[in-house]
Design a protein around this motif. Sequence first.
Motif, short mmCIF file in Angstrom:
data_model
loop_
_atom_site.label_atom_id
_atom_site.label_comp_id
_atom_site.label_asym_id
_atom_site.label_seq_id
_atom_site.Cartn_x
_atom_site.Cartn_y
_atom_site.Cartn_z
N ALA A 134 0.83 -1.22 0.00
CA ALA A 134 0.00 0.00 0.00
C ALA A 134 0.86 1.26 0.00
O ALA A 134 0.50 2.27 -0.63
CB ALA A 134 -0.94 -0.01 1.21
N MET A 162 2.04 1.77 -3.50
CA MET A 162 0.90 2.27 -4.28
C MET A 162 0.66 3.76 -4.02
O MET A 162 0.40 4.53 -4.94
CB MET A 162 -0.37 1.50 -3.91
CG MET A 162 -0.47 0.12 -4.47
SD MET A 162 -2.06 -0.62 -4.02
CE MET A 162 -1.91 -2.23 -4.81
N SER A 163 0.74 4.15 -2.75
CA SER A 163 0.52 5.56 -2.40
C SER A 163 1.53 6.45 -3.09
O SER A 163 1.20 7.57 -3.52
CB SER A 163 0.58 5.75 -0.88
OG SER A 163 1.90 5.63 -0.39
N ILE A 207 0.48 6.94 -6.69
CA ILE A 207 -0.66 7.86 -6.75
C ILE A 207 -0.19 9.30 -6.58
O ILE A 207 -0.65 10.22 -7.28
CB ILE A 207 -1.70 7.48 -5.68
CG1 ILE A 207 -2.31 6.11 -5.99
CG2 ILE A 207 -2.81 8.54 -5.60
CD1 ILE A 207 -3.13 5.53 -4.85
N ALA A 233 -1.28 -7.43 -4.04
CA ALA A 233 -1.45 -6.08 -4.57
C ALA A 233 -2.85 -5.80 -5.12
O ALA A 233 -3.28 -4.64 -5.15
CB ALA A 233 -0.41 -5.81 -5.65
N LEU A 234 -3.57 -6.81 -5.55
CA LEU A 234 -4.88 -6.60 -6.17
C LEU A 234 -6.03 -6.68 -5.17
O LEU A 234 -7.21 -6.58 -5.57
CB LEU A 234 -5.09 -7.61 -7.30
CG LEU A 234 -4.09 -7.50 -8.47
CD1 LEU A 234 -4.41 -8.54 -9.53
CD2 LEU A 234 -4.11 -6.10 -9.06
N ARG A 235 -5.73 -6.88 -3.89
CA ARG A 235 -6.79 -6.92 -2.88
C ARG A 235 -7.44 -5.54 -2.75
O ARG A 235 -6.75 -4.50 -2.73
CB ARG A 235 -6.23 -7.34 -1.53
CG ARG A 235 -5.94 -8.81 -1.42
CD ARG A 235 -5.23 -9.18 -0.13
NE ARG A 235 -5.83 -8.58 1.07
CZ ARG A 235 -5.44 -8.88 2.31
NH1 ARG A 235 -4.47 -9.77 2.49
NH2 ARG A 235 -6.01 -8.30 3.33
N GLY A 236 -8.76 -5.50 -2.65
CA GLY A 236 -9.47 -4.24 -2.56
C GLY A 236 -9.09 -3.43 -1.34
O GLY A 236 -8.93 -2.20 -1.42
N VAL A 269 -6.26 -3.46 0.28
CA VAL A 269 -4.89 -2.94 0.12
C VAL A 269 -4.91 -1.68 -0.76
O VAL A 269 -4.25 -0.68 -0.47
CB VAL A 269 -3.97 -4.01 -0.50
CG1 VAL A 269 -2.58 -3.43 -0.77
CG2 VAL A 269 -3.86 -5.21 0.44
N ILE A 270 -5.67 -1.74 -1.86
CA ILE A 270 -5.77 -0.58 -2.75
C ILE A 270 -6.40 0.60 -2.02
O ILE A 270 -5.95 1.75 -2.16
CB ILE A 270 -6.60 -0.95 -4.00
CG1 ILE A 270 -5.87 -2.02 -4.82
CG2 ILE A 270 -6.87 0.29 -4.86
CD1 ILE A 270 -6.67 -2.57 -5.98
N GLY A 302 -3.88 2.16 0.20
CA GLY A 302 -2.93 2.89 -0.63
C GLY A 302 -3.46 4.28 -0.99
O GLY A 302 -2.73 5.28 -0.88
N PHE A 303 -4.73 4.35 -1.40
CA PHE A 303 -5.34 5.64 -1.72
C PHE A 303 -5.46 6.52 -0.48
O PHE A 303 -5.21 7.73 -0.53
CB PHE A 303 -6.72 5.42 -2.35
CG PHE A 303 -6.70 5.29 -3.84
CD1 PHE A 303 -6.67 6.42 -4.66
CD2 PHE A 303 -6.68 4.04 -4.44
CE1 PHE A 303 -6.64 6.29 -6.05
CE2 PHE A 303 -6.65 3.90 -5.82
CZ PHE A 303 -6.63 5.04 -6.63
#
Length: 542
Positions: free
Chosen positions: A95, A98-99, A102, A260-263, A265-266, A269-270
């Motif tokens: 995460a 990912m952040s 973003i 990485a594709l778990r909801g 986790v995303i 990250g956001f």
Amino acid sequence: MHYSNPFKNFKNDIPASVVVFFVALPLCLGIALASGAPPFAGLIAGIIGGIVVGSISGSNIGVSGPAAGLASIVALAIKDFGGLDNGGFEILLVAVVMSGVIQIVLGILKAGIIGYYFPSSVIKGMLVGIGVIIISKQIPHFFGLDENYEGAWDFFQEDGENTITEILRIGEFISPGATLVGFIGLGILLLWNNVLNGKSKVFEIIQGPLVAVVVGIIYYVLTMDAGYWSISTDHLVKVPVPEDFDSFVGQFRFPDFSQALRGDVILVGFTIALVASLETLLCVEATDKLDPRKRVTPTNRELIAQGTGNILSGLVGGLPITQVIVRSSANIQSGGRTKMSAILHGFLLLASVILIPTLMNKIPLSVLAAILLVVGYKLAKPSTFKQMWKAGWRQFIPFIVTVVLLYFNFLLGVGVGLAIGIIVTLYQSFQNSHFLHATQSNEDGRNEVKMVLAEEVTFFNKATILKELDNLPQNTFLELDVRKTNYLDHDVIEILDDFKEKAKNRKINIKLISERGIIENPDSFLEFFKLRPIQDKFKFKR
């Protein structure tokens, strides 16, 4: 935008980097503790925030590292992902990466402009609120009461205590040795700040905080067996000490990209990206106000720098990173001039982890608390409250609400303060439109710019006005016409007053045209717009 040579001011940046290092070290460890993460994760974030983010950022005085505002988000995510010892931290690192991605996207989309839409009353409230929090949170460490690093700034704590109850219990659990060396350290700092600075170049190169820390280490070593006046190891810095190279490398942890594709986790990250970006932009706005040279940080570049730092931090096992007001203000108050002070503080953190962790573990927390008490006081000076009171209720109410609520929760304080600031402004300006009109002509080879301010100019115009002024080339003749203006917001006047200093450096001449007459290169816009004769025209309300 021109930025000074980062190697030009070593004599100022090196002492400032030492101060920032001593401020950052316990905070990196404390934020990791508050986040439920390994202590080494906080140090990684501090190192990358200093070296990597500091190198890429366009800020001259901002310092980045792990942020207290993200501690609760990180702690909850690790727990939800399975716990520290069951792979939860490795999923969190995904995460964090990912952040960072973003944030880079936000920077490319030029979302950094959001920071300009926060009223100065809220920014000042944030600075003062942080100062009050620093002071109150460091008092238990100063007296040797609290054995845990301060990582989360929340008023209510996980152990059931709150900031006030901990302070009230000082008399029951005070540590004489920690208290004594804390007062010695505070005395050294005050002596350096008020007497010795300026007496000799030696006192400018060797800073008070360094002397205070050295004295603290010596005191601990000499009183180890002194019983009553000794300092317990619970009240010392606790840097992880690896036994060998393999154990040092073993402290690094890496993201589990299979998740990485778990909801969830995303979503984390956001969340980290948005909160970290907001904290960074608020800090940028605040540090630019504190900067004696009134330099402007490119916010979009800052988001890209923070995103790059978060990607790298997540890849090697570090916590999420933001620009941090505590470190940044310590940098400014210690005389830091360029980004080299932030970069050097990162290298000092790296060196302390690799070369001298055992020596670092002899530093009393009460000495570091003394350093932070001075930083906190400079942020929360009583004169600031007086200044905001004199500025009028439209400035004071958002300011004091931000200060009070920030003490309980960072985002709550900023959010409510912003909401009140918007309501006050809308109340004042809902009947009139606001715009900035600029025309440019070139006569006789001279670059001339004419700006006509609208009838109603509020803090919503900050970004536009600031951008127009910063884009003016050198050797420009600026004609600023305010004859049609009925209301001029305090925030916009501050921008004009700050620009006055930049104009001198860029050889820009200013002609102010008002109903009262014409003034060439006014000494102070703040004083000019407070004059009684002009209030009748401006309806300027403090």
